[in-house]
Design an enzyme around this catalytic site. Structure first.
Site, PDB file in Angstrom:
ATOM      1  N   LYS A   6       4.944  -3.795   1.988  1.00  0.00           N
ATOM      2  CA  LYS A   6       4.858  -4.376   0.648  1.00  0.00           C
ATOM      3  C   LYS A   6       4.318  -3.293  -0.278  1.00  0.00           C
ATOM      4  CE  LYS A   6       2.253  -8.051  -1.622  1.00  0.00           C
ATOM      5  NZ  LYS A   6       1.465  -9.252  -1.295  1.00  0.00           N
ATOM      6  N   GLU A  47      -0.738  -6.057 -11.608  1.00  0.00           N
ATOM      7  CA  GLU A  47       0.245  -5.329 -10.800  1.00  0.00           C
ATOM      8  C   GLU A  47       1.508  -6.152 -10.656  1.00  0.00           C
ATOM      9  OE1 GLU A  47      -1.380  -4.738  -6.892  1.00  0.00           O
ATOM     10  OE2 GLU A  47      -1.341  -6.861  -6.413  1.00  0.00           O
TER      11      GLU A  47
END
Length: 180
Positions: free
Chosen positions: A103, A91
């Site tokens: 986030k 990711e």
């Protein structure tokens, strides 16, 4: 049980992507209340702390965490290898908002992206309730490729839920230790 948790980890961490608009995505959400100030929880979630803490506590599920690029800020590329070490998920952190304590990560390869999800976006948000309590909200937005819709592939929120529980125990116990 171990195989189920491994699959959960694989699916959760595999489907972070941000190519579609949020309103076009399906969502899975989990919330955990923590009796610690939001700023302390955000310190753990903002960079790489929650990834390494979860890996430390879930050794039977997460074999390894590698930082491929960056220092934990926007643009950081993180690779999780799952036990027994033959599957992985990569990711990239695409948004970190210190003011909103949010986030966002986008899946690049592995996990549910390999089984039919075209997009997965993981959004972690720390929501202040009082001066000494908050909520960890984990949300996975995802889309399925048209040719896989009949199979209904989807990520599993369980690993993020377990990580939030680990964070809760860790932070609340360190808060208790500090006040003694």
């Amino acid at each position: 049980m171990l195989k189920q948790l491994s699959l959960i980890c694989l699916l959760v961490f595999s489907c972070y992507t941000g190519a579609a608009e949020s309103h076009d995505l399906k969502h899975l959400t989990n919330e955990v209340e923590v009796n610690v100030a939001a700023s302390r929880v955000w310190e753990l979630y903002r960079h790489l702390g929650i990834s390494f803490l979860a890996a430390q506590q879930l050794k039977n599920v997460i074999h390894n965490v590698q930082v491929l690029e960056g220092d934990g800020g926007v643009g950081t590329k993180l690779k999780l290898t799952f036990a027994p070490g033959n599957s992985s998920y990569t990711e990239r952190f695409i948004e970190i908002d210190d003011e909103k304590k949010v986030k966002v990560a986008k899946g690049l390869e592995g996990g549910c992206l390999a089984i039919g999800c075209s997009v997965q976006i993981v959004r972690l948000e720390i929501i202040e309730k009082t001066g000494d309590s908050c909520i960890i909200r984990s949300d996975i937005g995802y889309a399925v490729k048209e040719e896989f819709e009949a199979n209904d592939p989807k990520p599993n929120i369980q690993l993020l839920a377990v990580a939030a529980q680990i964070a809760k125990r860790f932070l609340e116990s360190s808060e208790t230790s500090a006040s003694v």
